[in-house]
Write a protein that holds these residues in place. Structure first.
Motif, PDB file in Angstrom:
ATOM      1  N   PRO A 319       0.841  -1.125   0.268  1.00 56.52           N
ATOM      2  CA  PRO A 319      -0.017   0.162   0.007  1.00 56.52           C
ATOM      3  C   PRO A 319       0.904   1.253  -0.109  1.00 56.52           C
ATOM      4  O   PRO A 319       0.290   2.498   0.051  1.00 56.52           O
ATOM      5  CB  PRO A 319      -1.089  -0.183   1.296  1.00 56.52           C
ATOM      6  CG  PRO A 319       0.314  -0.794   2.381  1.00 56.52           C
ATOM      7  CD  PRO A 319       1.023  -1.672   1.228  1.00 56.52           C
ATOM      8  N   TYR A 320       2.194   1.180  -0.223  1.00 56.03           N
ATOM      9  CA  TYR A 320       3.197   2.332   0.183  1.00 56.03           C
ATOM     10  C   TYR A 320       3.240   3.265  -1.068  1.00 56.03           C
ATOM     11  O   TYR A 320       3.225   2.665  -2.345  1.00 56.03           O
ATOM     12  CB  TYR A 320       4.258   1.913   0.543  1.00 56.03           C
ATOM     13  CG  TYR A 320       4.212   1.078   1.754  1.00 56.03           C
ATOM     14  CD1 TYR A 320       3.932   1.548   2.889  1.00 56.03           C
ATOM     15  CD2 TYR A 320       4.429  -0.405   1.836  1.00 56.03           C
ATOM     16  CE1 TYR A 320       3.710   0.511   4.079  1.00 56.03           C
ATOM     17  CE2 TYR A 320       4.013  -1.284   2.574  1.00 56.03           C
ATOM     18  CZ  TYR A 320       3.816  -0.656   3.943  1.00 56.03           C
ATOM     19  OH  TYR A 320       3.559  -1.615   4.912  1.00 56.03           O
ATOM     20  N   ASN A 321       3.159   4.499  -0.965  1.00 59.27           N
ATOM     21  CA  ASN A 321       3.538   5.471  -2.265  1.00 59.27           C
ATOM     22  C   ASN A 321       5.022   5.962  -1.951  1.00 59.27           C
ATOM     23  O   ASN A 321       5.405   6.241  -1.083  1.00 59.27           O
ATOM     24  CB  ASN A 321       2.477   6.529  -1.777  1.00 59.27           C
ATOM     25  CG  ASN A 321       0.945   5.864  -2.067  1.00 59.27           C
ATOM     26  OD1 ASN A 321       0.745   5.241  -2.936  1.00 59.27           O
ATOM     27  ND2 ASN A 321       0.316   6.604  -1.309  1.00 59.27           N
TER      28      ASN A 321
HETATM   29  C1  LIG Z   1      -1.087   5.960  -1.323  1.00 60.34           C
HETATM   30  O1  LIG Z   1      -1.707   7.020  -2.075  1.00 60.34           O
HETATM   31  C2  LIG Z   1      -3.165   6.665  -2.244  1.00 60.34           C
HETATM   32  C3  LIG Z   1      -3.821   7.720  -3.479  1.00 60.34           C
HETATM   33  O2  LIG Z   1      -3.319   8.905  -3.309  1.00 60.34           O
HETATM   34  C4  LIG Z   1      -4.010   6.786  -0.754  1.00 60.34           C
HETATM   35  O3  LIG Z   1      -5.129   6.628  -1.195  1.00 60.34           O
HETATM   36  C5  LIG Z   1      -3.224   5.885   0.022  1.00 60.34           C
HETATM   37  O4  LIG Z   1      -3.618   5.904   1.174  1.00 60.34           O
HETATM   38  C6  LIG Z   1      -1.653   6.006   0.059  1.00 60.34           C
HETATM   39  N1  LIG Z   1      -1.061   5.301   1.001  1.00 60.34           N
HETATM   40  C7  LIG Z   1      -0.396   5.253   1.983  1.00 60.34           C
HETATM   41  C8  LIG Z   1       0.164   4.011   2.845  1.00 60.34           C
HETATM   42  O5  LIG Z   1      -0.167   6.370   2.427  1.00 60.34           O
END
Ligand SMILES: *[C@@H]1O[C@H](CO)[C@@H](O)[C@H](O)[C@H]1NC(C)=O
Ligand SMILES: *[C@@H]1O[C@H](CO)[C@@H](O)[C@H](O)[C@H]1NC(C)=O
Length: 428
Positions: A319-321
């Motif tokens: 789930p990481y960005n």
């Molecule tokens: C990553 O980005 C998405 C879309 O912006 C968001 O919904 C998600 O919560 C983010 N994930 C994390 C781990 O911050």
């Protein structure tokens, strides 16, 4: 069978009791500490995929207690953090001796201490043998070739491959910061690669591999790269085996660092501590690294080599960005050189430096802060055309490869060792 020791009783409570009894005979203080903290620690959630969960909890309890003891002792100024952590090494230390199958000698290779394991049976026809140079793990600060699991691994390798194993006892940080551990290994390897020395051990110069786990995998990858750039080096490695290796110090916030921040046996905090101690005893680096804010403009130019959003397959993103680590205008002077040195972070080389590397075996574990380091190196080696065998253990955790000796013996550790030796058999 590769591993002859039969499984002992599998009742978790019996195992736990036996484990604690063994501890008591070794160190009463740690037993007490572990006992007091067990109730608290067993609530640390361990993923369901992990086998022998109960045993891992107890093992982790011991490690975590030791980390706390080390932090406490360091804080009070009693003993240095790594001095306390060194207990792990001391408890597992054995004296490597010759037996019916394996002849063991302690040697000094150009000032570097090594243990040489050879098959006892002298093949009468003078046939040359394969060799494996082994580099133990322990975050460049802990560990020893003389620890029980490494001694056992060396013996298994000798017997299964009829090969010579050189297990290097390089000096550790602190007090011996980077590049001393690397240089020790490099000197030892260069000495071993001399014609007369290879001949003395009846080793085939075309069939030598370097292997290492964790920080040892880091040193192994760096050795493979540096040997290749060494114009006067005629003997080259045939293979490299990197077992959950540490590959880079620039981004300490990859998805695996985030996912496994509190995972046994190597929480993120400890790995970051190893990195900072490898470079310096100055605590400013430790704190900057914990915040992933240790990069400078200079190291920033190399972030492309560790850009996980590009180098990790989607399945590892979780789930990481991605966000690139921030760059400070100026950092302490040591940051400029060591941080960008590929002898410390083997991922920080251009593709041209990877192309001619020996074929590689890379082991990674899902529940390991270092998972993405290994996976990114697999991607980069493959892009450069290197033959790579990647084994990813979906239920693996860091350190499992050396958890092969009672009381911390895990089935997954045995499978890892077996698969690694099997790969060497086929590829060396
Ligand atoms: C990553 O980005 C998405 C879309 O912006 C968001 O919904 C998600 O919560 C983010 N994930 C994390 C781990 O911050
Ligand atoms: C990493 O890769 C992404 C996607 O290509 C890119 O947007 C980003 O600028 C890269 N970051 C660095 C530091 O190379």
């Amino acid at each position: 069978m590769l591993i002859s020791r039969a499984d002992s009783a599998s009742l978790p409570s019996y195992r736990a009791a036996v484990f604690l009894c063994k501890m008591r005979s070794k160190d009463i203080l740690l037993l007490l500490l572990a006992g007091v903290l067990t109730a608290y620690y067993v609530y640390i959630p361990i993923p369901d995929e992990i086998e022998e969960k109960w045993k891992l909890m107890i093992t982790d309890c011991f490690f975590r207690s030791l980390i706390h003891l080390a932090e406490f002792s360091d804080l009070l100024g009693l003993k240095d953090y790594m001095w306390v952590m060194m207990l792990i090494t001391v408890l597992e230390r054995t004296v490597p001796v010759s037996d019916k199958h394996v002849h063991v000698t302690e040697e000094v290779f150009d000032g570097v201490q090594v243990i040489v394991y050879e098959p006892s049976q002298q093949g009468g026809d003078g046939e040359l043998r394969r060799a494996v140079i082994y580099l133990h793990g322990g975050g460049w600060c802990l560990g020893s070739a003389m620890m029980g699991p490494y001694d056992l691994l060396s013996r298994q390798t000798v017997q299964e491959l009829n090969a010579v194993v050189v297990s290097v006892e390089y000096r550790l940080a602190p007090p011996h910061h980077f590049p001393i551990p690397f240089l020790d290994v490099y000197r030892g390897v260069k000495h071993f690669f001399q014609g007369a020395v290879l001949a003395r051990y009846r080793v085939d110069a075309r069939r030598v591999a370097v292997s290492g786990d964790s920080a040892g995998g880091n040193l192994a990858a760096a050795i493979a790269q540096q040997l290749q750039q060494d114009a006067e080096q005629s003997v080259q490695l045939k293979a490299q085996a990197l077992l959950y290796p540490v590959m880079q110090a620039l981004d300490l916030n990859t998805p695996s660092y985030q996912q496994n921040e509190h995972m046994p046996i190597l929480p993120k905090k400890l790995m970051v501590r190893f990195w900072s101690e490898y470079f310096t005893s100055d605590r400013t680096l430790l704190h900057a690294m914990l915040a992933n804010s240790h990069n400078s403009l200079q190291s920033g130019r190399m972030l492309k080599y560790v850009n996980w959003t590009v180098l990790l397959p989607e399945s590892f993103h979780g789930p990481y960005n991605y966000s690139a680590p921030p760059l400070a205008n100026r950092g302490p002077s040591y940051m400029g050189t060591a941080l960008t040195d590929p002898r410390a972070s083997p991922l920080l080389v251009p593709d041209t430096a990877l192309r001619a590397l020996p074929k590689a075996y890379v082991l990674t574990s899902e529940y390991d802060v270092l998972r993405d380091d290994g996976v990114m190196y697999v991607t980069r080696l493959r892009q450069a055309g290197v033959d790579v065998t990647h084994q990813h253990y979906t239920s693996g955790f860091h350190g499992a490869f050396m958890f092969t000796v009672w009381p911390t013996d895990f089935q997954i550790g045995r499978r890892m060792v077996w698969n690694y030796i099997h790969w060497l058999k086929e590829n060396l």
